[in-house]
Design an enzyme around this catalytic site. Structure first.
Site, short mmCIF file in Angstrom:
data_model
loop_
_atom_site.label_atom_id
_atom_site.label_comp_id
_atom_site.label_asym_id
_atom_site.label_seq_id
_atom_site.Cartn_x
_atom_site.Cartn_y
_atom_site.Cartn_z
CG ASN A 184 22.73 22.20 -24.26
OD1 ASN A 184 21.66 22.51 -24.79
ND2 ASN A 184 23.91 22.55 -24.76
CG HIS B 29 20.24 23.84 -27.89
ND1 HIS B 29 20.20 23.67 -26.53
CD2 HIS B 29 19.23 24.69 -28.19
CE1 HIS B 29 19.19 24.38 -26.02
NE2 HIS B 29 18.58 25.01 -27.01
#
Ligand code: HEM
Ligand SMILES: *[C@@H]1O[C@H](CO)[C@@H](O)[C@H](O)[C@H]1NC(C)=O
Ligand SMILES: *[C@@H]1O[C@H](CO)[C@@H](O)[C@H](O)[C@H]1NC(C)=O
Length: 330
Positions: free
Chosen positions: A97, A69
């Site tokens: 997230n 990420h």
């Protein structure tokens, strides 16, 4: 003996210099970057990852995902670690997230120890890269050398998630396109998807496949019915608890093995983005290869992680070395 005119010799040297220069541009990161400035760095990070793993072994899945990420959004610059500010929502608070990404405290602990022994030297982005490698190793994957020298960025925007991180509803062409934008082949995309061999998922990330596939109000017909029944027990319809989770690759959720590909072949891929790899002849073939040849996948996975770790990195005097991974330097 080979004879060359001075002119020819100059030309050969020019070509050589250009080749060497290009190589240095392509691999701006170096293995052993901190050898002289913070020689204990990889030892300290590994110790913190190990400590966290002993306390709660799922955290290392979070650390592996954290590197992905970080790198896919604005390059591997530690942007995923920055906290939101009153005027700006950071990546970590985007739906991709929050609440699912975990392991931030492991990075904080490593950073605190590193600041104590070599202040202002090691970037947060490098700590994440080391921690991801350690997480793979500690769960039985193949270790690899991590080229380092990344510097930390000063920007993190939740608005940059869409278009850079794939949602679990993506099909194989959408995945291929998104990974191609980051410089990966389709095969590397299949290889990296194997990250789903460890960890967990929140029910909310796939419950559409159980209860309302493509808005039909039905179960995804491509999902193995026995697996679907099990998932429905763990993720009851209409349950309001957004913290409910299930293991990925349930037969070995904490081992970095090729079990992910075995699951996919049995129509037990958890996300549409996993199952979809069977719908294209080339990716289906790679899934089969990886399931049959776990050693080869382990090696390919390490190489693909090294490549991922070089995405749009800041080096030299670009960016900064954050003192605290959650905030930019004042
Ligand atoms: C191919 C496209 C990908 C998609 C669509 C995707 C999507 C997701 C989703 C939706 C979750 C579950 C989050 C949750 O609800 O808790 C997840 C978890 C995870 N992903 Fe991916 N992912 C992809 C690629 C990757 C890659 C390339 C890696 C690493 C190399 C990776 C590593 C992980 C790991 C380890 C977890 C478990 C995290 C944990 O247990 O905390 N994923 N992914
Ligand atoms: C994938 O999804 C896109 C967007 O919904 C669609 O245009 C495309 O036809 C799909 N591709 C495949 C192979 O299903
Ligand atoms: C299923 O999805 C459709 C389309 O997104 C939506 O209109 C419908 O309300 C959903 N049904 C349920 C039971 O959530």
């Amino acid at each position: 003996m080979i004879k060359m005119s001075p002119r020819k010799l100059t030309r050969v040297f020019t070509i050589l210099a250009v080749v060497l220069f290009c190589q240095s541009v392509h691999s701006q990161l170096q293995i052993g970057f901190y050898r002289d400035t913070c020689s204990l760095v990889e030892f300290i990070v590994k110790e913190e990852v190990t400590k966290a793993f002993i306390k709660e072994n799922g955290v290392v899945a979070g650390l592996m995902r954290m590197h992905f990420h970080d790198c896919f959004v604005r390059g591997c610059d530690g942007s995923v670690l920055l906290d939101s500010t009153p005027s700006s929502t950071a990546e970590k608070d985007s739906f991709a997230n929050n609440p699912s990404l975990r392991g931030y405290e492991v990075i904080d602990n490593a950073k605190a120890r590193l600041e104590a022994v070599c202040k202002g030297v090691v970037s947060c982005a490098d700590i994440v890269a080391f921690a991801a490698r350690d997480s793979i190793e500690i769960t039985g994957g193949l270790g690899y050398d991590v080229p380092a020298g990344r510097r930390d960025g000063r920007t993190s925007l939740a608005s940059e998630i869409i278009g850079n991180l794939p949602p679990p509803t993506f099909n194989v062409s959408q995945l291929t396109q998104m990974f191609a934008k980051k410089g990966f082949t389709q095969e590397e995309m299949v290889t990296l998807s194997g990250g789903h061999t460890i960890g967990r998922s929140h029910c909310t990330s796939f419950s559409n496949r159980l209860y309302n596939f493509s808005g039909t109000g039905m179960q995804d017909p491509s999902l193995d019915p026995r697996y679907a029944a099990m998932l429905k027990q763990q993720c009851p319809q209409g349950n309001k608890d957004t913290n409910l989770v299930v293991p990925m690759n349930p037969s070995s959720p904490s081992i970095t093995d090729a079990g992910y590909y075995v699951d996919i072949l049995a129509n037990r891929g958890l996300f549409t983005s996993d199952h979809t790899l069977l719908t294209n002849p080339a990716t289906a073939n790679q899934v089969t290869q990886n399931a049959r040849n776990p050693m080869q996948w382990r090696a390919k996975f390490g190489a693909a992680m090294v490549k991922m770790g070089q995405l749009e990195v800041l080096t030299g005097t670009a960016g900064e070395i954050r003192a605290n991974c959650r905030v930019i330097n004042g």
